[in-house]
Write a protein that holds these residues in place. Structure first.
Motif, PDB file in Angstrom:
ATOM      1  N   GLU A  20       0.828  -1.216   0.000  1.00 27.47           N
ATOM      2  CA  GLU A  20       0.000   0.000   0.000  1.00 27.47           C
ATOM      3  C   GLU A  20       0.855   1.257   0.000  1.00 27.47           C
ATOM      4  OE1 GLU A  20      -2.506  -0.359   3.367  1.00 27.47           O
ATOM      5  OE2 GLU A  20      -3.668  -2.060   2.565  1.00 27.47           O
ATOM      6  N   ALA A  21       1.931   1.243   0.751  1.00 28.60           N
ATOM      7  CA  ALA A  21       2.799   2.426   0.815  1.00 28.60           C
ATOM      8  C   ALA A  21       3.426   2.724  -0.551  1.00 28.60           C
ATOM      9  CB  ALA A  21       3.885   2.203   1.865  1.00 28.60           C
ATOM     10  N   ILE A  22       3.896   1.675  -1.201  1.00 26.09           N
ATOM     11  CA  ILE A  22       4.514   1.883  -2.522  1.00 26.09           C
ATOM     12  C   ILE A  22       3.471   2.319  -3.546  1.00 26.09           C
ATOM     13  CG2 ILE A  22       5.759   0.736  -4.403  1.00 26.09           C
ATOM     14  CD1 ILE A  22       7.071  -1.066  -2.310  1.00 26.09           C
ATOM     15  N   GLU A  23       2.254   1.768  -3.449  1.00 24.88           N
ATOM     16  CA  GLU A  23       1.175   2.169  -4.367  1.00 24.88           C
ATOM     17  C   GLU A  23       0.897   3.661  -4.244  1.00 24.88           C
ATOM     18  OE1 GLU A  23      -2.020  -0.406  -3.284  1.00 24.88           O
ATOM     19  OE2 GLU A  23      -1.605  -1.817  -4.913  1.00 24.88           O
ATOM     20  N   ARG A  24       0.811   4.181  -2.991  1.00 26.75           N
ATOM     21  CA  ARG A  24       0.516   5.603  -2.786  1.00 26.75           C
ATOM     22  C   ARG A  24       1.619   6.484  -3.381  1.00 26.75           C
ATOM     23  NH1 ARG A  24      -1.334   3.765   2.315  1.00 26.75           N
ATOM     24  NH2 ARG A  24       0.682   4.317   3.267  1.00 26.75           N
TER      25      ARG A  24
END
Length: 505
Positions: A20-24
């Protein structure tokens, strides 16, 4: 206007929060697909056009290296990036060897580092795709260029074949071409003899393109137009500083023609010193550029041409006898145009077709009277002179048919019927008979020439000659001069012997 789709990035990590962090971080510039296992990653790769994959190194089940090794095998264009919290050297070596990793990113990573890695990965992916596409295009282009080049070579070879040399079934050129074709099959020097303008270079090119050297270069040099010292540099080349003005080295024509043929036109105009150097080349096959110490081996067939009686000059010491016999294995003599009267009509049509195409002035052909006049003239300048005459006629004509009135006066004056033609006016006047008979011959000749120039307009001819129409008619009756029947043109397209216009001289 449709928005261009974002480049696709796949993120694989067994920790959902990391995904999720990399997606954001990447979602503003990329279409991000996030999964938590190698199996799900393979499903995404099966269905989506992924350009960059970020993969964690340590995952349960299939590890990151094992996943990227499969990606490398099945989707080799995808840029493979590993995110790892470990710096074990063996893992790094294994990753490079097995998975062909593009980049390592260490934990904890910085957002800008991920973004830059994704951008560079997408750019490299696109460059790789472009490279592959252009490589394929180059292969296709190379094949296309080779095909076109082969077609061009075949066209040139056909264009300079012996069959395209303009001649009739009874032409003396038939025996010349037959001999030249036999000479072409043997890889030996050749000597072509004949007056200027008879087409010696055309025969030389036909020999080259009928030989085993036809795919290699053909070069021609006029030895009589170049001073001896420059001719040596032109043929053998020179080194920088070899003489005044030699500001750079030059490759000679003999080296440029390696594997092919060179025509030395007007070989009879060369000096004994140059003839000796040429003889050495023919014997040894070596050249030494001017100013050089080393020699080079080249394989070139030499064809020489001249308008001189080279055998007579060799016997009198004006030309090296040993060089003559080295060149003259089987001399080829090209007849003058006056010896090819049966070919003049066909050659005139070919020259007219070429001139009309070159100058954008289409015409139907010649009048019969014009062709007869051209056929009767001796053409001391051979085909070149005939070409000039045809071009002049085309330039002056205002109609579709080239008539005898367009022919230059000296050609018409000399173009008398065979039973009345002499080599020149002096011979004509002194051809026997008393003064009255000689004057009458000249008068009849002048009448024919004047009427031809005025298209048999008797009023204009009589006015130029200072005669009345009755007086002119009386003289015509007296000498039996009859007007040609009808100006029926001989049409270009209907001429059965019309040859390809480019192969005249």
């Amino acid at each position: 206007m449709a928005r261009r789709p974002l480049p696709a990035v796949l993120v694989v990590d067994d920790e959902p929060r990391s995904v999720e962090a990399i997606e954001r971080i990447l979602e503003d510039e990329f279409q991000v697909f996030g999964v938590t296992s190698a199996e799900k990653a393979l499903e995404v790769l099966e269905n989506e056009w992924i350009q960059v994959i970020f993969c964690d190194q340590r995952m349960p089940g299939m590890s990151g290296v094992e996943l990227l090794a499969q990606v490398r095998q099945r989707w080799p264009d995808v840029m493979r990036i590993i995110i790892t919290g470990y710096t074990d050297v063996e893992d790094i070596i294994r990753s490079v060897n097995e998975a062909g990793i593009y980049q390592f990113i260490a934990k904890p990573w910085h957002p800008d580092e991920l973004t830059m890695a994704a951008r560079n990965g997408v750019r490299l992916y696109q460059l790789q795709r472009d490279h592959d596409r252009l490589s394929l295009e180059m292969k296709l282009l190379e094949h296309s260029v080779e095909t076109k080049l082969s077609a061009k070579k075949a066209e040139v070879k056909r264009g300079y074949s012996f069959d395209t040399i303009v001649r009739t079934p009874t032409s003396p050129m038939n025996a010349v071409c037959a001999l030249a074709e036999k000479v072409a099959r043997f890889d030996i020097p050749a000597l072509i003899l004949g007056e200027s303008g008879t087409g010696k270079e055309l025969i030389a090119r036909a020999i080259h393109y009928a030989s085993r050297r036809s795919d290699r270069p053909f070069h021609a040099v006029n030895c009589g137009a170049i001073p001896d010292e420059l001719l040596e540099s032109e043929l053998f080349g020179h080194r920088k500083g070899a003489f005044t003005g030699a500001h750079s080295s030059r490759v000679g024509l003999l080296e440029q023609a390696d594997g092919g043929t060179i025509l030395l036109d007007e070989i009879g105009d060369t000096t004994p010193a140059f003839q000796l150097k040429l003889l050495r080349f023919l014997q040894e096959g070596e050249i030494r550029p001017v100013g050089a110490n080393e020699t080079r081996q080249v394989d070139v067939r030499v064809i020489a041409a001249t308008n001189r009686d080279l055998l007579r000059e060799a016997r009198s010491g004006q030309f090296r006898e040993d060089l003559y016999f080295r060149l003259a294995v089987s001399p080829i003599r090209v007849p003058a145009l006056v010896e090819r009267r049966s070919d003049i009509e066909a050659i005139a049509f070919a020259l007219l077709a070429r001139a009309a195409s070159r100058h954008g002035k289409p015409v139907e052909g010649f009048s019969r009277e014009a062709l007869e006049a051209l056929a009767r003239y001796r053409w001391p300048g051979n085909i070149r002179e005939l070409e000039n005459q045809v071009t002049r006629m085309l330039m002056l004509t205002e109609g579709p048919v080239l008539g005898a009135d367009l022919i230059e006066r000296h050609v018409l004056l000399a173009a008398e019927p065979d039973d009345e033609r002499d080599d020149d006016i002096e011979l004509h006047i002194g051809g026997g008979g008393d003064l009255k008979e000689r004057v009458e011959r000249m008068e009849a000749r002048i009448l024919r020439e004047t009427l031809a120039r005025h298209r048999w307009n008797k009023s204009r001819a009589a006015e130029e000659l200072g005669l009345s129409r009755v007086g002119l008619r009386s003289k015509l009756d007296r000498y039996g001069i009859l007007e040609p029947e009808g100006e029926v043109p001989i049409v270009l397209g209907e001429h059965e012997d019309e040859p390809p216009a480019e192969r005249i001289n």
